[in-house]
Design a protein around this motif. Sequence first.
Motif, PDB file in Angstrom:
ATOM      1  N   LEU A   1     -46.401 -44.638   4.216  1.00 50.84           N
ATOM      2  CA  LEU A   1     -47.491 -43.832   4.769  1.00 50.84           C
ATOM      3  C   LEU A   1     -47.927 -42.729   3.816  1.00 50.84           C
ATOM      4  O   LEU A   1     -49.125 -42.469   3.654  1.00 50.84           O
ATOM      5  CB  LEU A   1     -47.062 -43.231   6.109  1.00 50.84           C
ATOM      6  CG  LEU A   1     -47.063 -44.197   7.293  1.00 50.84           C
ATOM      7  CD1 LEU A   1     -46.343 -43.581   8.483  1.00 50.84           C
ATOM      8  CD2 LEU A   1     -48.482 -44.599   7.668  1.00 50.84           C
TER       9      LEU A   1
ATOM     10  N   PRO B   1     -48.971 -47.957  12.025  1.00 48.81           N
ATOM     11  CA  PRO B   1     -50.390 -47.814  11.686  1.00 48.81           C
ATOM     12  C   PRO B   1     -50.785 -48.612  10.437  1.00 48.81           C
ATOM     13  O   PRO B   1     -51.219 -48.059   9.429  1.00 48.81           O
ATOM     14  CB  PRO B   1     -50.546 -46.308  11.474  1.00 48.81           C
ATOM     15  CG  PRO B   1     -49.206 -45.871  10.972  1.00 48.81           C
ATOM     16  CD  PRO B   1     -48.206 -46.740  11.681  1.00 48.81           C
TER      17      PRO B   1
ATOM     18  N   CYS C   1     -49.833 -44.182   0.876  1.00 49.41           N
ATOM     19  CA  CYS C   1     -51.140 -44.612   1.384  1.00 49.41           C
ATOM     20  C   CYS C   1     -52.098 -43.432   1.456  1.00 49.41           C
ATOM     21  O   CYS C   1     -53.244 -43.508   0.990  1.00 49.41           O
ATOM     22  CB  CYS C   1     -50.967 -45.262   2.757  1.00 49.41           C
ATOM     23  SG  CYS C   1     -52.513 -45.828   3.508  1.00 49.41           S
ATOM     24  N   ASP C   2     -51.632 -42.325   2.007  1.00 49.27           N
ATOM     25  CA  ASP C   2     -52.489 -41.146   2.137  1.00 49.27           C
ATOM     26  C   ASP C   2     -52.821 -40.545   0.768  1.00 49.27           C
ATOM     27  O   ASP C   2     -53.959 -40.126   0.525  1.00 49.27           O
ATOM     28  CB  ASP C   2     -51.805 -40.096   3.017  1.00 49.27           C
ATOM     29  CG  ASP C   2     -51.761 -40.506   4.482  1.00 49.27           C
ATOM     30  OD1 ASP C   2     -52.489 -41.438   4.863  1.00 49.27           O
ATOM     31  OD2 ASP C   2     -50.971 -39.903   5.239  1.00 49.27           O
TER      32      ASP C   2
ATOM     33  N   SER D   1     -55.342 -42.848  -0.992  1.00 50.58           N
ATOM     34  CA  SER D   1     -56.655 -42.724  -0.344  1.00 50.58           C
ATOM     35  C   SER D   1     -57.355 -41.450  -0.791  1.00 50.58           C
ATOM     36  O   SER D   1     -58.554 -41.455  -1.100  1.00 50.58           O
ATOM     37  CB  SER D   1     -56.494 -42.731   1.179  1.00 50.58           C
ATOM     38  OG  SER D   1     -55.998 -43.965   1.635  1.00 50.58           O
TER      39      SER D   1
ATOM     40  N   GLU E   1     -57.545 -49.901   5.732  1.00 49.07           N
ATOM     41  CA  GLU E   1     -58.658 -49.004   5.390  1.00 49.07           C
ATOM     42  C   GLU E   1     -58.621 -48.619   3.919  1.00 49.07           C
ATOM     43  O   GLU E   1     -59.668 -48.550   3.259  1.00 49.07           O
ATOM     44  CB  GLU E   1     -58.606 -47.757   6.279  1.00 49.07           C
ATOM     45  CG  GLU E   1     -58.941 -48.035   7.739  1.00 49.07           C
ATOM     46  CD  GLU E   1     -58.584 -46.879   8.660  1.00 49.07           C
ATOM     47  OE1 GLU E   1     -58.029 -45.868   8.162  1.00 49.07           O
ATOM     48  OE2 GLU E   1     -58.846 -46.993   9.879  1.00 49.07           O
TER      49      GLU E   1
ATOM     50  N   HIS F   1     -53.241 -50.310  10.053  1.00 49.33           N
ATOM     51  CA  HIS F   1     -54.688 -50.213   9.817  1.00 49.33           C
ATOM     52  C   HIS F   1     -55.014 -49.203   8.721  1.00 49.33           C
ATOM     53  O   HIS F   1     -56.065 -49.317   8.066  1.00 49.33           O
ATOM     54  CB  HIS F   1     -55.409 -49.826  11.110  1.00 49.33           C
ATOM     55  CG  HIS F   1     -55.097 -48.430  11.580  1.00 49.33           C
ATOM     56  ND1 HIS F   1     -53.953 -48.106  12.275  1.00 49.33           N
ATOM     57  CD2 HIS F   1     -55.784 -47.267  11.425  1.00 49.33           C
ATOM     58  CE1 HIS F   1     -53.951 -46.809  12.546  1.00 49.33           C
ATOM     59  NE2 HIS F   1     -55.046 -46.277  12.049  1.00 49.33           N
ATOM     60  N   ARG F   2     -54.123 -48.243   8.493  1.00 43.28           N
ATOM     61  CA  ARG F   2     -54.395 -47.242   7.444  1.00 43.28           C
ATOM     62  C   ARG F   2     -54.337 -47.876   6.057  1.00 43.28           C
ATOM     63  O   ARG F   2     -55.100 -47.501   5.157  1.00 43.28           O
ATOM     64  CB  ARG F   2     -53.422 -46.077   7.565  1.00 43.28           C
ATOM     65  CG  ARG F   2     -53.787 -45.181   8.749  1.00 43.28           C
ATOM     66  CD  ARG F   2     -52.697 -44.247   9.176  1.00 43.28           C
ATOM     67  NE  ARG F   2     -52.253 -43.323   8.141  1.00 43.28           N
ATOM     68  CZ  ARG F   2     -51.342 -42.375   8.349  1.00 43.28           C
ATOM     69  NH1 ARG F   2     -50.799 -42.237   9.550  1.00 43.28           N
ATOM     70  NH2 ARG F   2     -50.976 -41.572   7.373  1.00 43.28           N
TER      71      ARG F   2
END
Length: 244
Positions: free
Chosen positions: A31, A77, A34-35, A38, A83, A79-80
């Motif tokens: 996570l 999550p 990923c953040d 992004s 995205e 979906h993150r």
Amino acid sequence: MTTDALLSAEVGEGVLLLTLNRPAQRNAIDLELCDRLSAALADFRDDRRWRVAILTGAAPAFCAGLDLKSFAAPGAPRHRVTELIHMVPGLGKPVIAAVNGAAYTGGLELALACDFILAAEEARFADTHAKIGALSGSGMGSRLPYAVGPRFAKQMMLACEPIDAATALRVGLVNELLPADRLLPRAIALAGAIAGHDPALIRIARDVVDRGSAATLAEAIAIESEALATRKAEGAMRWEAKPA
């Protein structure tokens, strides 16, 4: 250059180098990564000084996919990550994948979302969704057939067997195959060449290819003609002789 435990970034001559930096986990996406990625890609999109990005991984892998410690649970999550992957083609600027090792499942999807892929001789590619009882939602079933054709995409997706870099080159998954020590220099050279051209023209040309490849031949020709007409109407068409 900025560096943290998860993502390192370098800037130079309009080129941004992003390195996934979780080598002990083979750069699997959790996570936090990923953040971070992004956010870095959003900065790349919005900052006019950056014209081309290169995405690679800290040795020995490019990206092993999703970190199942973060995403295995039914309510995770995921979906993150979807995205994030779908974000890459819509950045409006070219992104080159420099695949230095394993690009598996979500890592392969991340590479496929880039404009093109360069691979080191040690690179390996695989889709293991079926092996772990999952179904992709991040482009494997759509971008992979566009890259290698439906028959080879089925082989990769259904058998879940890795392919080596030479096979990836043969089937059209990667553009060039390079010794490991030449991978990043070649990616940087190509990115520099792209960065030296008119960003508006690069954006239009990239859009023509992306839209055209998703269309019939007749639609693709119409898209190309439309782009040329728009460029001419803007008075931006000019031919310049430049030294080789």
